[in-house]
Design a protein around this motif. Structure first.
Motif, short mmCIF file in Angstrom:
data_model
loop_
_atom_site.label_atom_id
_atom_site.label_comp_id
_atom_site.label_asym_id
_atom_site.label_seq_id
_atom_site.Cartn_x
_atom_site.Cartn_y
_atom_site.Cartn_z
N VAL A 1 7.44 58.55 26.92
CA VAL A 1 6.62 59.75 26.71
C VAL A 1 6.38 60.47 28.03
N PHE A 2 6.10 59.72 29.08
CA PHE A 2 5.88 60.34 30.39
C PHE A 2 7.17 60.89 31.00
N GLU A 3 8.32 60.37 30.55
CA GLU A 3 9.59 60.84 31.08
C GLU A 3 10.13 62.05 30.32
N LEU A 4 9.42 62.49 29.29
CA LEU A 4 9.88 63.64 28.53
C LEU A 4 9.86 64.90 29.40
N GLN A 5 10.87 65.71 29.24
CA GLN A 5 10.98 66.96 30.00
C GLN A 5 10.55 68.13 29.13
N GLY A 6 9.40 68.04 28.50
CA GLY A 6 8.92 69.08 27.63
C GLY A 6 7.92 69.99 28.31
N PRO A 7 7.36 70.93 27.55
CA PRO A 7 6.38 71.85 28.14
C PRO A 7 5.01 71.22 28.37
N THR A 8 4.74 70.10 27.75
CA THR A 8 3.43 69.46 27.89
C THR A 8 3.36 68.76 29.24
N PRO A 9 2.37 69.06 30.08
CA PRO A 9 2.25 68.40 31.38
C PRO A 9 1.83 66.94 31.22
N LYS A 10 2.10 66.16 32.24
CA LYS A 10 1.77 64.74 32.20
C LYS A 10 0.27 64.51 32.24
N ASN A 11 -0.45 65.44 32.82
CA ASN A 11 -1.90 65.30 32.88
C ASN A 11 -2.51 65.29 31.47
N ASP A 12 -1.94 66.08 30.56
CA ASP A 12 -2.44 66.08 29.18
C ASP A 12 -2.16 64.76 28.48
N PHE A 13 -0.98 64.17 28.73
CA PHE A 13 -0.70 62.86 28.16
C PHE A 13 -1.66 61.80 28.71
N CYS A 14 -1.96 61.89 29.99
CA CYS A 14 -2.90 60.93 30.58
C CYS A 14 -4.29 61.08 29.95
N ARG A 15 -4.69 62.31 29.69
CA ARG A 15 -6.00 62.53 29.07
C ARG A 15 -6.05 61.94 27.66
N ILE A 16 -4.97 62.11 26.91
CA ILE A 16 -4.93 61.58 25.54
C ILE A 16 -4.92 60.05 25.55
N PHE A 17 -4.12 59.47 26.43
CA PHE A 17 -4.04 58.01 26.50
C PHE A 17 -5.34 57.40 27.03
N SER A 18 -6.00 58.09 27.96
CA SER A 18 -7.25 57.54 28.51
C SER A 18 -8.35 57.47 27.46
N SER B 1 -3.48 57.66 38.14
CA SER B 1 -4.27 57.94 39.35
C SER B 1 -3.96 59.32 39.92
N GLN B 2 -2.86 59.93 39.52
CA GLN B 2 -2.53 61.28 39.98
C GLN B 2 -3.07 62.36 39.07
N ALA B 3 -3.74 61.99 38.01
CA ALA B 3 -4.29 62.97 37.07
C ALA B 3 -5.62 63.52 37.61
N GLY B 4 -6.34 64.24 36.75
CA GLY B 4 -7.60 64.86 37.16
C GLY B 4 -8.73 63.86 37.33
N ASP B 5 -9.87 64.38 37.76
CA ASP B 5 -11.04 63.53 38.00
C ASP B 5 -11.55 62.87 36.72
#
Length: 582
Positions: free
Chosen positions: A36-53, A93-97
Motif C-alpha cells: 500500500v505504501f509502495e503504490l504510485q497513486g494520487p493519495t499521499p503516504k501521509n494520508d495512509f499513515c493517518r488511516i493506519f494510525s 515517523s516522517q508523517a505529520g505531528d
C-alpha cells in the motif's frame, strides 16, 4: 477502490492472527501494508499513515517484529520481513505531528528499543532514525523517557563503542542526536542521563576525532546546569578540566565559560580552589592573545565578568603583563558594548590587585593599557565608555592611596565637593530636625525677601481647613493679588474673614477692576427689579471702593445687607400669589 472498500482494516486484522498457527497470514498482512505504501497513486503516504494510525497498526507490527527476531534460523525471508517492518515504522515517523503523537505509545516504543540490539546494523540505524524523528516533537519526549529510551540508547552506544562496530559513526550520530533532543529542555533528564553513565561516553567521544561533537558538547555543558547529582558525576570524570580545555576552542569557549560560572556559583569553594590551581588563568590569557584576527569571541566577556565578580582571587590571578597587552589590543573594538565590558574587566582586575604593584607604572604592558584607556576617556563616542574610562584615569593619575581604594567604593566628601565645583545645595533648617515632627510653615518678613528668593523654600498645599485666602500672607514673596487694607494694617499677620451664612465674598482677580460684592451680583432677577424701586434707600449701604482699587468691607454694609434681606422676606406678596395661596 481498494481503499474505499475498507481493505486497509482487513490488512490490519491479518496482523492480529496468531503467529505460530497462522504465520503465512501474518506475513501476508505485512507485505500487503508494505505494498500500500509502495503504490504510485494520487493519495499521499501521509494520508495512509493517518488511516493506519487510527487502527493502531504499530502495536501488532511491533509484536510481529519481535517474533521474527526470535526465530533461530535467519534466512532471506526473515530479513526481508524485518526490513519491511522497520521501513514501515520509519514512514510513520516522517508523517505529520498528529501521526507521531498517535505512534508514540509507551509499550510500542519499549518493545522496539529492546529489540534494537538484535537487529542487523542497517535496520538498527533505520530504527534509530525513527526514534530520532519522534524525539523532535516536544509532546513525545515524555513517552520516550517513560519507555526507558535514555537507558537503552546509552547501553547501545556503549556496546557499539566497546566492540568497535563498523557502523559506529552512524549509530553514535543518531543516538547523540536523540539524546540531545531528550536532554535539551529538561534538567531531570539531564541528571538521569548523567547518573546512567553518559558522561564518560561523551568524554571518550570528544577525545577521538569523531564528528558528532555538535551534539556531545551541548549535552556535557548542560549537565553543569542540571543539579547537584549531575555535577557530582562531572567532578568524578574531571568535567571541570574538560571545560577549561574547551576555552581554547573559539566556537565553544562561551558555552564552557557559562558552565564554569554556573558551577562556581553553586559550589564556590571547591570550584574556586581547583580553578586557581589548574590552568584556568593561562587559558583566559591565551583567549586574549590569539594570533588570528577573528579568533576572539566578545561574548566571552560577560560570563568571565560574572566569574571574576564571584571570585576576587581569580581576578587577582589575572594580574599579568600578557593579560594587559591582550586587553589593550581589544580596546579598539568597533562595538561600544565590547569596549565597555573590557573596561569593566580591567576594573575588576584593578580592584583585586596589590597596590604596590600598580603604583609603579613602569611596566610596559600596563603603560600601554593605561594609554589606551586615556584615549577612550578623551575621544570615545560612547558616553558610558567615556565616563568609565575617565573614572579609571582619574584614579590612576591620583595618589598611591587611591590605588588601595576599590574603583567601586563610594566617593569621599572631598571628592564630591571637588566634582560639584561652585554649585551649592540648600537644605532647609527644618529638615535638620527629626523627621517625625511635622513642618509648620511660617511667613517670612519682607526684609529678608531678597535673600529668600536665592534659596529654596517649602510650600505647603492648602487643605479643607486652610483656604487659599488664608495661605496668601505666607506667600508674600509672590504677588498673587493686591493686598487689602486689613492685611496692610495687620502687617502680614494671618487673618480670616468671618463665615457669615448666606454671604460669600469672592477674591478679585489680577488686572481687573474691582466692583461690587459677589453677593449683590448674584441676586435673583426679581430682587434686581425690586432694587430699582429701592435704589435711593440702598444706595447709601453699598460697598465703598477705594481709589487704589481695594475693597473695604465695613460692618455697616454687612448689617445693611442683613436688614435688606429681612425687608425682602417681610414684604407682602403680590396679588397673584395671594390668589394662589387662597
Amino acid at each position: 477502490m481498494f481503499v474505499s472498500a475498507g481493505s486497509l482494516n482487513v490488512l490490519v486484522e491479518f496482523l492480529d492472527e496468531d503467529y505460530d498457527s497462522a504465520r503465512d497470514l501474518v506475513l501476508i498482512g505485512v507485505n500487503g501494508i508494505w505494498s500500500v505504501f509502495e503504490l504510485q497513486g494520487p493519495t499521499p503516504k501521509n494520508d495512509f499513515c493517518r488511516i493506519f494510525s487510527r487502527s493502531k497498526i504499530l502495536d501488532p507490527l511491533a509484536l510481529v517484529l519481535h517474533r521474527v527476531l526470535d526465530e533461530d534460523s535467519e534466512n532471506e525471508l526473515t530479513e526481508l520481513i524485518e526490513g519491511r517492518i522497520v521501513n514501515i515504522f520509519y514512514l510513520f515517523s516522517q508523517a505529520g505531528d498528529y501521526v507521531k503523537e498517535m505512534v508514540a505509545d509507551r509499550q510500542v516504543l519499549k518493545s522496539i528499543l529492546k529489540d534494537l540490539r538484535r537487529m542487523t546494523p542497517a535496520h538498527q540505524i533505520t530504527m534509530l532514525k525513527f526514534i530520532k524523528n519522534l524525539s523532535m516533537l516536544s509532546t513525545t519526549l515524555e513517552a520516550l523517557h517513560a519507555a526507558d529510551a535514555i537507558d537503552l540508547l546509552i547501553e547501545l552506544l556503549s556496546n557499539s563503542m566497546k566492540n568497535g562496530h563498523s557502523h559506529f559513526r552512524e549509530i553514535s550520530n543518531q543516538v547523540l542526536n536523540t539524546m540531545f533532543n531528550l536532554c535539551r529542555l529538561s534538567k531531570d533528564r539531564q541528571e538521569y542521563a548523567a547518573v546512567n553513565g553518559i558522561i564518560p561516553l561523551l568524554l571518550e567521544i570528544m577525545k577521538t576525532e569523531r564528528p558528532p561533537k555538535e551534539f556531545a558538547l551541548p549535552i556535557l555543558c548542560d549537565i553543569a546546569h542540571s543539579g547537584s547529582k549531575g555535577r557530582r558525576f562531572l567532578w568524578q570524570n574531571k568535567g571541570l578540566d574538560f571545560y577549561i580545555s574547551l576555552l581554547a576552542d573559539q566556537y565553544w569557549q562561551v558555552t564552557a565559560m557559562d558552565a564554569i560560572f554556573v558551577w562556581l556559583q553553586e559550589e564556590t569553594a571547591k570550584v574556586e580552589g581547583h580553578l586557581i590551581n589548574c590552568q584556568f588563568t593561562d587559558a583566559i590569557v591565551s583567549c586574549f592573545n590569539t594570533h588570528k584576527i577573528n579568533a576572539f569571541d566578545p561574548n566571552l566577556l560577560e560570563p568571565l565578568l560574572k566569574v571574576l565578580r564571584i571570585s576576587p582571587s581569580l581576578a587577582a590571578s589575572l594580574v599579568k603583563s600578557a593579560m594587559y597587552s591582550g586587553i589593550a589590543q581589544k580596546l579598539s573594538h568597533k562595538k561600544a558594548v565590547v569596549r565597555l565590558n573590557l573596561l569593566r574587566l580591567v576594573r575588576n582586575i584593578l580592584e583585586a590587585r596589590e597596590s604596590d604593584y600598580f603604583a609603579d607604572l613602569r611596566n610596559k604592558q600596563l603603560g600601554s593599557l593605561v594609554d589606551a584607556i586615556r584615549v577612550l576617556a578623551e575621544k570615545d563616542s560612547a558616553v558610558l565608555v567615556r565616563n568609565l574610562a575617565s573614572d579609571m584615569v582619574s584614579l590612576i593619575d591620583g595618589s598611591p592611596d587611591q590605588f588601595a581604594m576599590p574603583l567601586s567604593a563610594p566617593p569621599t566628601a572631598a571628592s564630591s565637593r571637588a566634582r560639584s565645583g561652585g554649585r551649592r545645595v540648600y537644605t532647609p533648617p527644618s529638615l535638620h530636625s527629626s523627621t517625625s515632627v511635622p513642618i509648620t510653615p511660617h511667613s517670612a518678613p519682607r526684609a529678608s525677601h531678597a535673600h529668600s528668593q536665592s534659596s529654596a523654600y517649602i510650600e505647603v498645599a492648602s487643605n479643607s481647613r486652610r483656604s487659599a485666602a488664608s495661605l496668601a500672607p505666607e506667600r508674600d514673596h509672590v504677588a498673587y493679588r493686591p493686598k487689602s487694607r486689613d492685611d496692610l494694617t495687620n502687617s502680614g499677620a494671618l487673618s480670616r474673614a468671618p463665615r457669615t451664612p448666606g454671604i460669600y465674598v469672592s477674591r478679585p482677580s489680577l488686572g481687573t477692576p474691582t466692583g461690587p460684592s459677589r453677593s449683590e451680583s448674584l441676586l435673583s432677577n426679581k430682587g434686581n427689579m425690586e432694587s430699582v424701586a429701592e435704589g435711593p434707600r440702598r444706595h447709601g449701604n453699598r460697598l465703598s471702593v477705594s481709589e487704589s482699587g481695594n475693597i473695604a468691607t465695613t460692618g455697616a454694609s454687612s448689617s445693611t445687607r442683613s436688614t435688606s434681606g429681612r425687608q425682602r422676606r417681610s414684604r407682602a406678596p403680590s396679588e397673584g400669589k395671594q390668589k394662589w395661596s387662597t
